[in-house]
Design a protein around this motif. Sequence first.
Motif, PDB file in Angstrom:
ATOM      1  N   LEU A  15      -5.383   8.238  -1.684  1.00  0.00           N
ATOM      2  CA  LEU A  15      -5.598   6.828  -1.991  1.00  0.00           C
ATOM      3  C   LEU A  15      -6.157   6.009  -0.836  1.00  0.00           C
ATOM      4  O   LEU A  15      -6.740   4.954  -1.058  1.00  0.00           O
ATOM      5  CB  LEU A  15      -4.281   6.196  -2.444  1.00  0.00           C
ATOM      6  N   PHE A  16      -5.943   6.478   0.427  1.00  0.00           N
ATOM      7  CA  PHE A  16      -6.273   5.656   1.591  1.00  0.00           C
ATOM      8  C   PHE A  16      -6.951   6.450   2.702  1.00  0.00           C
ATOM      9  O   PHE A  16      -6.691   7.635   2.881  1.00  0.00           O
ATOM     10  CB  PHE A  16      -4.997   5.034   2.187  1.00  0.00           C
ATOM     11  N   PRO A  33      -8.204   1.202   1.387  1.00  0.00           N
ATOM     12  CA  PRO A  33      -8.137   1.985   0.146  1.00  0.00           C
ATOM     13  C   PRO A  33      -9.427   2.754  -0.108  1.00  0.00           C
ATOM     14  O   PRO A  33     -10.512   2.301   0.247  1.00  0.00           O
ATOM     15  CB  PRO A  33      -7.900   0.930  -0.929  1.00  0.00           C
ATOM     16  N   LYS A  34      -9.273   3.921  -0.714  1.00  0.00           N
ATOM     17  CA  LYS A  34     -10.414   4.734  -1.133  1.00  0.00           C
ATOM     18  C   LYS A  34     -10.747   4.498  -2.606  1.00  0.00           C
ATOM     19  O   LYS A  34     -11.831   4.850  -3.058  1.00  0.00           O
ATOM     20  CB  LYS A  34     -10.097   6.228  -0.983  1.00  0.00           C
ATOM     21  N   VAL A  35      -9.786   3.952  -3.330  1.00  0.00           N
ATOM     22  CA  VAL A  35      -9.959   3.759  -4.772  1.00  0.00           C
ATOM     23  C   VAL A  35      -9.565   2.326  -5.136  1.00  0.00           C
ATOM     24  O   VAL A  35      -8.750   1.710  -4.450  1.00  0.00           O
ATOM     25  CB  VAL A  35      -9.109   4.765  -5.579  1.00  0.00           C
ATOM     26  N   ALA A  79       0.844  -1.198   0.000  1.00  0.00           N
ATOM     27  CA  ALA A  79       0.000   0.000   0.000  1.00  0.00           C
ATOM     28  C   ALA A  79       0.882   1.252   0.000  1.00  0.00           C
ATOM     29  O   ALA A  79       1.033   1.923   1.013  1.00  0.00           O
ATOM     30  CB  ALA A  79      -0.915  -0.011   1.222  1.00  0.00           C
ATOM     31  N   SER A  94      -3.286  10.082   2.347  1.00  0.00           N
ATOM     32  CA  SER A  94      -3.224  10.469   0.937  1.00  0.00           C
ATOM     33  C   SER A  94      -4.623  10.360   0.325  1.00  0.00           C
ATOM     34  O   SER A  94      -5.568   9.911   0.974  1.00  0.00           O
ATOM     35  CB  SER A  94      -2.250   9.565   0.193  1.00  0.00           C
ATOM     36  N   ASP A 130      -7.680  -0.777  -6.679  1.00  0.00           N
ATOM     37  CA  ASP A 130      -6.304  -1.108  -7.046  1.00  0.00           C
ATOM     38  C   ASP A 130      -5.236  -0.248  -6.374  1.00  0.00           C
ATOM     39  O   ASP A 130      -4.090  -0.235  -6.816  1.00  0.00           O
ATOM     40  CB  ASP A 130      -6.119  -1.063  -8.570  1.00  0.00           C
ATOM     41  N   ALA A 131      -5.586   0.452  -5.308  1.00  0.00           N
ATOM     42  CA  ALA A 131      -4.580   1.214  -4.561  1.00  0.00           C
ATOM     43  C   ALA A 131      -3.742   0.280  -3.695  1.00  0.00           C
ATOM     44  O   ALA A 131      -2.589   0.562  -3.401  1.00  0.00           O
ATOM     45  CB  ALA A 131      -5.244   2.272  -3.684  1.00  0.00           C
TER      46      ALA A 131
END
Length: 149
Positions: free
Chosen positions: A102-103, A127-129, A80, A100, A131-132
């Motif tokens: 992303l997370f 993760p927020k997205v 990650a 970030s 494939d992060a």
Amino acid sequence: MERRLSTSSFWKTCDSDGATAFNYLGSVLRMILNVTPPQRDKTSHSLRKAFGAGATAAVAEEFEQRLGIELVEVYGLTEAPMATVNRRHRSPPGSAGRASDLFEVAVVDESDNLLPPDTIGEIVMRPKVPDAMMTGYLNNDAATVAAQQ
């Protein structure tokens, strides 16, 4: 992309490639400063940012002031990357920065209760997205299963 760092050819490589950013570990910044000729200044190169962690405050300050390259500290895991981002002068000194884009990142106690700032606990993230975060080892399902146990 270079296979390994060579401080003796760092500036030549950056100049020939027109590099605008690079990744570092803290001690690398001092090594680069040590081989940087005095005539190298903020206007004599294409580099604008460097991403990494572990530089001392004094080295980071010298690097940014002398060369005009913004240092962005990033923290994460192999699985990650870039979980948190610390843009110098925007987060408290010594912190790992802020989550970030992303997370989601939090610090919790042993019962998974959210803890207030400046409290020691366990760092958790998600993760927020898509494939992060790494989803498994490439072509090695057994290793993925073993790592999750």
